[in-house]
Design a protein around this motif. Structure first.
Motif, PDB file in Angstrom:
ATOM      1  N   PHE A   1      31.456  12.210  54.820  1.00  0.00           N
ATOM      2  CA  PHE A   1      32.106  11.805  56.066  1.00  0.00           C
ATOM      3  C   PHE A   1      31.607  10.437  56.493  1.00  0.00           C
ATOM      4  N   ASP A   2      32.543   9.548  56.761  1.00  0.00           N
ATOM      5  CA  ASP A   2      32.231   8.193  57.207  1.00  0.00           C
ATOM      6  C   ASP A   2      32.866   7.990  58.584  1.00  0.00           C
ATOM      7  N   PRO A   3      32.067   7.947  59.670  1.00  0.00           N
ATOM      8  CA  PRO A   3      32.639   7.810  61.015  1.00  0.00           C
ATOM      9  C   PRO A   3      33.529   6.573  61.173  1.00  0.00           C
ATOM     10  N   GLU A   4      33.120   5.457  60.569  1.00  0.00           N
ATOM     11  CA  GLU A   4      33.913   4.219  60.668  1.00  0.00           C
ATOM     12  C   GLU A   4      35.287   4.413  60.013  1.00  0.00           C
ATOM     13  N   GLU A   5      35.284   4.966  58.821  1.00  0.00           N
ATOM     14  CA  GLU A   5      36.539   5.174  58.103  1.00  0.00           C
ATOM     15  C   GLU A   5      37.440   6.153  58.845  1.00  0.00           C
ATOM     16  N   PHE A   6      36.845   7.230  59.377  1.00  0.00           N
ATOM     17  CA  PHE A   6      37.620   8.230  60.097  1.00  0.00           C
ATOM     18  C   PHE A   6      38.239   7.625  61.356  1.00  0.00           C
ATOM     19  N   THR A   7      37.467   6.811  62.059  1.00  0.00           N
ATOM     20  CA  THR A   7      37.984   6.145  63.264  1.00  0.00           C
ATOM     21  C   THR A   7      39.118   5.193  62.906  1.00  0.00           C
ATOM     22  N   ASP A   8      38.962   4.459  61.813  1.00  0.00           N
ATOM     23  CA  ASP A   8      40.016   3.554  61.382  1.00  0.00           C
ATOM     24  C   ASP A   8      41.301   4.319  61.042  1.00  0.00           C
ATOM     25  N   ARG A   9      41.153   5.520  60.465  1.00  0.00           N
ATOM     26  CA  ARG A   9      42.327   6.329  60.151  1.00  0.00           C
ATOM     27  C   ARG A   9      43.052   6.763  61.427  1.00  0.00           C
TER      28      ARG A   9
END
Length: 303
Positions: free
Chosen positions: A290-298
């Motif tokens: 899980f990558d918080p930055e990537e998830f937020t960008d999604r």
């Protein structure tokens, strides 16, 4: 995934960029945002925290041109969501397993969560990940309650070529975990992954049972498995298991089928524990860090 939350936030951004960034103008729109978040499976406390964070970030902002407002509000909302998702650095399983191996001890990991969350499948996915990296793994079936639980774990073990330690149905689950760790220690195995019961109807008995397993086995890591499709119920589940057993990290399953996206926000914020992995399918390789930055960008449609 996340289409519902993404669409809702876009509508909110389009609306908020037409007003002055003052408390009086922002308050009604933030109330709308709170409802939007609740509709997308974000727990109430989490929705309130995001709105309060956004208010604090925006009030007093000096925006020279109206056209700049969208970028400023979008970035402030992005930061508020990212802060919710960033609950510390998740444990690195591979590094932990390597460190324990150097000490000549097996890494023991206890998995908890209600039935139906994908807990046993998640254990199998993590077992494959570890095996593919060269670690010798054993699975322990400490779910001696649910009919078929032992056979389910044994089937995964058979497919993966990984041994499963089991006792009879009705046996002491703590004894299974203890014996599996002793087995791993005696045979020089690297990792013990412990499956547990997750029956819903006897929460008190379940928590007492899990607490006993943890007390007897003394696992190095306790991982809570939550189902993204459970929506904001994950907040209640996370609190229940963390108070009853103590949780180090979270795995969120079925994220690929979650169109709303609020479960990740609710889980991370409620117990302030990091999301370690997300499940994105039924295959053994369908597990992602899980990558918080990537998830937020999604959520915001980037990436």
């Amino acid at each position: 995934m996340l289409e519902g939350l993404r669409r809702s936030l876009r509508k909110f951004l389009n609306k908020i960029t037409t007003v002055e960034l003052t408390p009086e103008k922002l308050q009604p729109l933030l109330e709308e945002l709170k409802l939007t978040l609740l509709e997308n499976d974000v727990a109430f406390d989490v929705a309130e925290a995001i709105c309060a964070d956004l208010m604090a970030e925006l009030v007093g902002q000096r925006v020279p041109r109206k056209s700049d407002r969208l970028a400023i509000v979008r970035e402030a909302l992005r930061k508020a969501i990212l802060r919710v998702l960033s609950s510390g650095e998740p444990p690195d399983l591979l590094k932990l397993a390597a460190a324990k191996k150097r000490e000549g001890e097996p890494l023991s990991v206890l998995f908890v969560g209600f039935n139906g969350t994908g807990k046993t499948t998640t254990i199998a996915k993590i077992a494959k990940l570890l095996k593919d990296k060269g670690f010798k793994v054993v699975l322990a079936c400490s779910d001696t309650f649910r009919a078929g639980a032992i056979e389910q774990l044994e089937e995964h073990g058979h497919r993966l070529g990984i041994r499963v330690l089991r006792h009879k149905y009705g046996a002491d689950p703590a004894a299974v975990a203890y014996d599996a760790i002793a087995h791993a220690r005696a045979r020089g195995l690297d990792v013990v992954l412990i499956d547990t019961a997750g029956r819903v109807q006897t929460d008190k008995n379940l928590m007492a049972e899990l607490a006993k397993i943890k007390r007897v086995a003394e696992p190095d890591l306790t991982i809570l498995v939550l189902d993204a499709l459970a929506g904001n119920d994950v907040a209640v589940q996370a609190q229940l298991f963390h108070e009853g057993v103590g949780v180090d990290a979270i795995v969120l399953t079925k994220v690929d089928a979650d169109v709303r996206g609020g479960a990740a926000l609710s889980a991370a914020y409620t117990i302030r524990k990091p999301i370690m992995f997300i499940g994105v399918g039924q295959g053994y390789d369908d597990l992602r860090p899980f990558d918080p930055e990537e998830f937020t960008d999604r959520i915001f449609g980037a990436g």
